[in-house]
Design an enzyme around this catalytic site. Structure first.
Site, PDB file in Angstrom:
ATOM      1  N   ASN A   1       0.870  -1.180   0.000  1.00 56.19           N
ATOM      2  CA  ASN A   1       0.000   0.000   0.000  1.00 56.19           C
ATOM      3  C   ASN A   1       0.904   1.227   0.000  1.00 56.19           C
ATOM      4  O   ASN A   1       1.451   1.599   1.037  1.00 56.19           O
ATOM      5  CB  ASN A   1      -0.894  -0.030   1.251  1.00 56.19           C
ATOM      6  CG  ASN A   1      -1.735   1.224   1.397  1.00 56.19           C
ATOM      7  OD1 ASN A   1      -1.824   2.035   0.477  1.00 56.19           O
ATOM      8  ND2 ASN A   1      -2.351   1.386   2.558  1.00 56.19           N
TER       9      ASN A   1
ATOM     10  N   LYS B   1       0.155   4.255  -0.426  1.00 61.33           N
ATOM     11  CA  LYS B   1      -0.486   5.478   0.084  1.00 61.33           C
ATOM     12  C   LYS B   1      -0.178   6.648  -0.859  1.00 61.33           C
ATOM     13  O   LYS B   1      -0.082   6.445  -2.067  1.00 61.33           O
ATOM     14  CB  LYS B   1      -0.056   5.740   1.536  1.00 61.33           C
ATOM     15  CG  LYS B   1      -0.234   4.478   2.398  1.00 61.33           C
ATOM     16  CD  LYS B   1      -0.086   4.708   3.869  1.00 61.33           C
ATOM     17  CE  LYS B   1      -0.269   3.375   4.590  1.00 61.33           C
ATOM     18  NZ  LYS B   1      -0.232   3.493   6.037  1.00 61.33           N
TER      19      LYS B   1
ATOM     20  N   HIS C   1      -9.591   1.290   4.511  1.00 57.72           N
ATOM     21  CA  HIS C   1      -8.343   1.478   5.263  1.00 57.72           C
ATOM     22  C   HIS C   1      -8.598   2.417   6.443  1.00 57.72           C
ATOM     23  O   HIS C   1      -9.396   3.350   6.341  1.00 57.72           O
ATOM     24  CB  HIS C   1      -7.264   2.056   4.348  1.00 57.72           C
ATOM     25  CG  HIS C   1      -5.913   2.033   4.977  1.00 57.72           C
ATOM     26  ND1 HIS C   1      -5.511   3.002   5.860  1.00 57.72           N
ATOM     27  CD2 HIS C   1      -4.898   1.136   4.890  1.00 57.72           C
ATOM     28  CE1 HIS C   1      -4.286   2.701   6.288  1.00 57.72           C
ATOM     29  NE2 HIS C   1      -3.887   1.586   5.707  1.00 57.72           N
TER      30      HIS C   1
ATOM     31  N   GLY D   1       2.316   2.303  10.650  1.00 62.45           N
ATOM     32  CA  GLY D   1       3.281   3.381  10.502  1.00 62.45           C
ATOM     33  C   GLY D   1       3.977   3.774  11.795  1.00 62.45           C
ATOM     34  O   GLY D   1       4.656   4.792  11.854  1.00 62.45           O
TER      35      GLY D   1
ATOM     36  N   SER E   1       3.151  -2.133  10.224  1.00 62.79           N
ATOM     37  CA  SER E   1       4.603  -2.206  10.420  1.00 62.79           C
ATOM     38  C   SER E   1       5.193  -3.578  10.086  1.00 62.79           C
ATOM     39  O   SER E   1       6.120  -4.037  10.749  1.00 62.79           O
ATOM     40  CB  SER E   1       4.984  -1.778  11.843  1.00 62.79           C
ATOM     41  OG  SER E   1       4.607  -0.426  12.064  1.00 62.79           O
TER      42      SER E   1
END
Ligand code: PGA
Length: 253
Positions: free
Chosen positions: A9, A11, A98, A176, A216
């Site tokens: 992903n 982003k 998400h 993250g 993560s």
């Protein structure tokens, strides 16, 4: 046998040149280094889908996904993209729900149920995200909370429709942050979610649903997470932006 999937992903990252370079690298590394049954999906900014498709078409085991789509097929929704648009350009996957969409764009379980419907109507595979916040984990029935996200967004589907859905469990506190759920925490939730699907649809159907872990995931922890019996792959954010890291995660699956 349910599908093993590692999805990146990206982003809101990468310029077009960077996106082309990263895709080419990943395509080549996967071709050379990855054996076995794993499907790789790159969920890139939708602006790049048509261009990047030239790099993934014909490449083994790798395809593209969008990061979101609107719940309506067309209309006056400035700035949005639709499921029929993704279908028309041959994009097979789309992330739905998400936690960043839920948090920053106010997406609700009910709205996500509509998004799931339109993706399935258009033959897309939704990667449906769910997961609890740190407060929910520490102070509430966090497993019940995540089960309820699934109930409210997926349980209107019939068994045949559900079989087209990929679930991604992503604890918000691990996204993250560098904090990862332990292998035990991931397995506990994945088994609970599969059990929840089994209660509604029967265990034969639940056994076929791929449930990915996200939050993560990195080269150092992927193998341990993926070794769990109910963890069928990963949804990878930060580490998907570097070809070496991402390919190492794919190899761990
Ligand atoms: P992260 O993001 O791997 O950077 O934690 C995962 C995600 O948001 O899908």
């Amino acid at each position: 046998m349910r599908k093993k999937i590692v999805a990146g992903n990206w982003k809101m990252n990468k310029t077009l040149d960077e996106a082309i370079a990263l895709t080419s690298e990943v395509v080549n590394m996967i071709k050379d280094e990855v054996s076995g049954q794993v499907e790789v999906v790159l969920c890139v900014p939708s602006l790049y889908l048509i261009t990047l498709k030239k790099y993934t078409d014909g490449a083994a085991k790798i395809s593209l996904g969008a990061q979101n789509c609107h719940e309506k097929p067309s209309g006056a929704y400035t700035g949005e993209i639709s499921a029929p648009m993704l279908k028309a350009i041959g994009i097979p996957y789309v992330i739905i729900g998400h936690s960043e969409r839920r948090q920053y764009f106010g997406e609700t379980n009910e709205q996500l149920a509509e998004k799931i419907n339109i993706t399935l109507e258009n033959g897309l595979t939704p990667i449906f995200c769910c997961g609890e916040s740190l407060d929910q984990r520490e102070n509430h029935d966090f497993i019940g909370f995540v089960k309820n996200q699934i109930t409210e967004s997926l349980f209107h589907l019939d068994a045949g429709q559900l079989a087209q859905v990929v679930v991604a469990y992503e604890p918000i506190w691990a996204i993250g942050t560098g904090l990862t759920a332990s292998a035990e925490q991931a397995q506990e939730m994945h088994a609970a979610l599969r059990g929840h699907l089994a209660e509604k649809y029967g265990s034969d159907v639940a056994e076929e649903i791929s449930i990915l872990y996200g939050g993560s995931v990195g080269a150092a922890n992927a193998a341990e997470l993926f070794a769990n019996p109910d963890v069928d792959g990963g949804l990878v954010g930060g580490a998907s932006l570097k070809s070496r890291d991402f390919t190492d995660i794919v190899k761990a699956r």
